[in-house]
Scaffold this motif. Structure first.
Motif, PDB file in Angstrom:
ATOM      1  N   UNK A 136      -3.883   6.915  -3.694  1.00 23.79           N
ATOM      2  CA  UNK A 136      -3.419   5.795  -2.892  1.00 23.79           C
ATOM      3  C   UNK A 136      -3.617   4.516  -3.702  1.00 23.79           C
ATOM      4  N   UNK A 137      -2.626   3.657  -3.653  1.00 23.53           N
ATOM      5  CA  UNK A 137      -2.670   2.402  -4.410  1.00 23.53           C
ATOM      6  C   UNK A 137      -2.440   1.236  -3.449  1.00 23.53           C
ATOM      7  N   UNK A 138      -3.267   0.238  -3.564  1.00 24.05           N
ATOM      8  CA  UNK A 138      -3.120  -0.991  -2.781  1.00 24.05           C
ATOM      9  C   UNK A 138      -3.054  -2.157  -3.752  1.00 24.05           C
ATOM     10  N   UNK A 139      -2.032  -2.985  -3.629  1.00 23.90           N
ATOM     11  CA  UNK A 139      -1.845  -4.089  -4.567  1.00 23.90           C
ATOM     12  C   UNK A 139      -2.420  -5.376  -3.997  1.00 23.90           C
ATOM     13  N   UNK A 140      -3.132  -6.092  -4.853  1.00 25.09           N
ATOM     14  CA  UNK A 140      -3.673  -7.397  -4.512  1.00 25.09           C
ATOM     15  C   UNK A 140      -3.214  -8.375  -5.594  1.00 25.09           C
ATOM     16  N   UNK A 141      -3.679  -9.612  -5.506  1.00 23.87           N
ATOM     17  CA  UNK A 141      -3.288 -10.606  -6.504  1.00 23.87           C
ATOM     18  C   UNK A 141      -3.930 -10.259  -7.845  1.00 23.87           C
ATOM     19  N   UNK A 170      -7.304   1.522  -6.651  1.00 25.45           N
ATOM     20  CA  UNK A 170      -7.012   2.946  -6.684  1.00 25.45           C
ATOM     21  C   UNK A 170      -7.990   3.674  -5.778  1.00 25.45           C
ATOM     22  N   UNK A 171      -7.471   4.609  -4.999  1.00 27.99           N
ATOM     23  CA  UNK A 171      -8.312   5.362  -4.071  1.00 27.99           C
ATOM     24  C   UNK A 171      -7.888   6.826  -4.095  1.00 27.99           C
ATOM     25  N   UNK A 211     -11.111  -1.248  -8.469  1.00 26.99           N
ATOM     26  CA  UNK A 211      -9.971  -2.089  -8.851  1.00 26.99           C
ATOM     27  C   UNK A 211      -9.609  -1.905 -10.324  1.00 26.99           C
ATOM     28  N   UNK A 212      -8.339  -2.124 -10.603  1.00 29.39           N
ATOM     29  CA  UNK A 212      -7.844  -2.193 -11.978  1.00 29.39           C
ATOM     30  C   UNK A 212      -7.158  -3.548 -12.130  1.00 29.39           C
ATOM     31  N   UNK A 213      -7.682  -4.360 -13.006  1.00 25.03           N
ATOM     32  CA  UNK A 213      -7.145  -5.709 -13.195  1.00 25.03           C
ATOM     33  C   UNK A 213      -5.782  -5.655 -13.867  1.00 25.03           C
ATOM     34  N   UNK A 214      -4.885  -6.544 -13.443  1.00 25.46           N
ATOM     35  CA  UNK A 214      -3.574  -6.700 -14.061  1.00 25.46           C
ATOM     36  C   UNK A 214      -3.540  -7.981 -14.892  1.00 25.46           C
ATOM     37  N   UNK A 215      -2.829  -7.929 -15.980  1.00 26.55           N
ATOM     38  CA  UNK A 215      -2.563  -9.128 -16.781  1.00 26.55           C
ATOM     39  C   UNK A 215      -1.051  -9.236 -16.952  1.00 26.55           C
ATOM     40  N   UNK A 216      -0.554 -10.462 -16.915  1.00 28.69           N
ATOM     41  CA  UNK A 216       0.873 -10.706 -17.044  1.00 28.69           C
ATOM     42  C   UNK A 216       1.138 -11.526 -18.307  1.00 28.69           C
ATOM     43  N   UNK A 249       0.868  -1.177   0.000  1.00 31.15           N
ATOM     44  CA  UNK A 249       0.000   0.000   0.000  1.00 31.15           C
ATOM     45  C   UNK A 249       0.906   1.228   0.000  1.00 31.15           C
ATOM     46  N   UNK A 250       0.675   2.139  -0.917  1.00 26.06           N
ATOM     47  CA  UNK A 250       1.566   3.289  -1.046  1.00 26.06           C
ATOM     48  C   UNK A 250       0.834   4.430  -1.732  1.00 26.06           C
ATOM     49  N   UNK A 251       1.406   5.613  -1.626  1.00 27.82           N
ATOM     50  CA  UNK A 251       0.876   6.778  -2.303  1.00 27.82           C
ATOM     51  C   UNK A 251       1.645   7.056  -3.579  1.00 27.82           C
TER      52      UNK A 251
END
Length: 213
Positions: A55-60, A65-66, A82-87, A39-41
């Motif tokens: 503010x950003x909080x990372x999940x799986x 985004x807040x 939420x913003x979904x990530x793809x790898x 969790x970070x700014x």
């Protein structure tokens, strides 16, 4: 966060990517900030002064985004989504992260999201690239400078020309200098026309901007 870019042209629908604050997943990955549980700014600054933050909080496989946002000077509204990530695998090993645009009905895979009421892709914000607004002479000046960099000359078409870089073939050097000079002529003619010094003539502009190989 002051709308995170929402006040700088977004409402007009004709802003460029330069006008908006951006969130680049490549930068987050490079800085090691996509590991779940963080969790970070994140701030945007200009000359050391903070302009906006989220503010950003990372999940799986996603980030949350807040921030606060408002439109046209209205009431501040809390935003969190939420913003979904793809790898995807890289050719030389490792993985590359992508955002999925969170705008309703989009979901496009992108590297950069642009801040407005929500963070979304360039297409959802109807953004153009700055170069798409260039005039023919602006584009010519930019392309001349690209050649100047390749020749290790001082940037700026009004500066003098340098010599041939060490190790470059004369034929290549002569071709590049001919293209450079053609771009410079187009750019100077366009600037003179804007200043009213000459009547604008576009004859040959296309040939100068797209020289034959």
């Amino acid at each position: 966060m002051g709308g995170s870019g929402s006040g700088r042209g977004y409402q007009g629908g004709k802003a460029t990517t330069y006008d908006m604050r951006k969130l680049d997943v490549r930068r987050l990955q490079r800085d090691g900030l996509l590991q779940p549980g963080l969790a970070f700014g994140w701030q945007w600054t200009c000359n050391g002064e903070e302009l906006a933050s989220i503010q950003i909080r990372t999940e799986v496989d996603r980030v949350m985004l807040s921030y606060r946002s408002r439109n046209n000077g209205g009431e501040w509204q809390p935003m969190e989504y939420p913003v979904t990530l793809e790898w995807t695998p890289c050719h030389l090993g490792g993985r590359r992260a992508w955002f999925h645009c969170p705008a309703r009905g989009c979901g496009q895979r992108v590297a950069i999201l642009y801040g407005g009421t929500i963070f979304a892709c360039r297409h959802c914000h109807k953004l153009s690239y700055p170069c798409q607004r260039e005039t023919a002479d602006d584009r010519a000046a930019r392309r001349a400078d690209t050649i100047r960099r390749r020749l290790s000359w001082e940037p700026g078409i009004l500066n003098g020309e340098g010599g041939k870089p060490k190790g470059m073939h004369w034929r290549t050097f002569e071709r590049l200098t001919a293209e450079h000079d053609a771009f410079v002529r187009v750019s100077l003619a366009g600037m003179a026309a804007r200043l009213g010094l000459i009547e604008r003539r576009l004859d040959g502009v296309g040939d100068a901007l797209h020289p034959k190989s």
